[in-house]
Design an enzyme around this catalytic site. Sequence first.
Site, PDB file in Angstrom:
ATOM      1  CE  LYS A  77       2.454   5.690  -4.974  1.00 56.12           C
ATOM      2  NZ  LYS A  77       3.162   4.380  -4.941  1.00 56.12           N
ATOM      3  CB  SER A 152       3.172   3.476  -1.175  1.00 56.61           C
ATOM      4  OG  SER A 152       3.692   3.410  -2.494  1.00 56.61           O
ATOM      5  CB  SER A 176       4.013   0.544  -3.731  1.00 57.32           C
ATOM      6  OG  SER A 176       4.697   0.632  -2.510  1.00 57.32           O
TER       7      SER A 176
END
Lengths: 450, 60
Positions: A77, A152, A176
């Site tokens: 990420k 996210s 997330s």
Amino acid sequence: MHFLSIVEIGRRYRSGTLTPRDYVEHLIARVKRLDGKLNAFLHLDERAARADADKAGAELAKGHDRGAFHGIPVGIKDIVAIAGDVTTAHSRVHDPKPETRDAAAVAALRDAGAFPFGKLALHEHALGGPAFDLPAPSARNPWDLSRMPGGSSSGSGAALAAGLMPAAIGTDTGGSIRGPAGFCGIVGLKPTYERVSRQGVLPLAWSLDHIGPMTRDVRDNALMLNAMTNGAEDFAREIGRPIAGMRVAYAKAWHMRDVPCEPAVAEAMDAAAERLRSLGAEVVEIDPGEFAAYGSTNWTILAAEAFAVHEKVMRERPEDYGARARELFAAGAFVSAADYIRAQRARTTLKAKLDAILDTHDALLCAGAGLQPCAIDDPAAIARLLGSSLRGAFNLSGHPAMALPAGFDAQGLPLHVQLATATNSEAKLYRLAAAFEAADTDKRHPAEFA
Amino acid sequence: MADTDTATEILARARMAGLHRFAELYPDALIRAGEGMARHLANIPASDDPATEPATYFTP
């Protein structure tokens, strides 16, 4: 080959029927062919991936075996530092200088023989998506490209479900990791707070941020947590043990009473409770209190801490953020010091409530959200979806919590459940989750990415 | 949407937090953010338990 488990990939590496280089070439070809419609990747350094794969292959060929993650490509990420890469946070607001060292979690994975495979899309600075005014497009849900994949850690969930990699790092401040894992039909664990070092990860809210593993199955997830924590503990050690006699608290009231809930989610939750009962667990309904207290306390602390992180840029050049992140970060300007302390005091009492439940039960079962993933370009539907989330309680409490696939709805979208256990009880969580997963008879992949 | 007095108060608070430029460029976003935050603050349960006082977690 692209949906193989990490355990099976390792078996093939060690039997000589697959090399890390061949596996990575296969994945690179898939990314080139498929990611144009998925938008899971922000950047893929093919040369580095090939070099890392060759190095792992040579080590394995010489008998220098670092364990389950040796030669495994892992998506990162893009708020997690990789030495030599710029960390963009999927935003115009970022430091343009390349990182000088890996985040601790990346370094641990490298020590275990794994290597980075791309910087992955996210909601802007782990909060603001999906959005269409950012420097790169938002990731989409591989089960239905018109829908959001959750966030996210959106790119991580989408890429795993689409078979573009076998593992990815996610971060979780209010859900997330678990959101995109659940909405994309994979396994995502938010470990105990600070179980995985936050060093080298851009903060969203320091006291709520967690780093964790995202994979396609439970055992792979446990092995990835082993690697991310430098083998401090074998989190897979209880997998395969029966769960008969385990006590599971079922927080049915949270999705039925406290958030909007689709019938498919309610049915999936009851079916999950029944599945655990059929495996011998004792499942009892409990009520941890209204979820709004947990959700709003989590959001208050998150907003205040995130505003502290972004205050300077928010004051000087707010136009550099996407509209969605800008508005969400602004919320923190309306949290006074007294509000923040009030929220932290509430956090202590809410954590104590969950501790009391987990002192007398082996796990807590609840929904991840009351609603299923909506259209990616419908802000009102996205707001409703976020309002149905039941994940923030475990960021407040720091308990380990997992999103786990639980079948499909009538539209073919994955359903999921959330399981949590006491602090530092990840091994028990994996045991329960693996038994639940083994009893799942509907294991499919997104048609467009099969 | 907030009434005029509420909107004015929200924008004033935003300026006190240093968001002058933000308030000029995106007043509606600030008003939505302020209203939303107020709803969340109202949901936080009160605690007067001494065990939750800040001294218990802000240890030097």
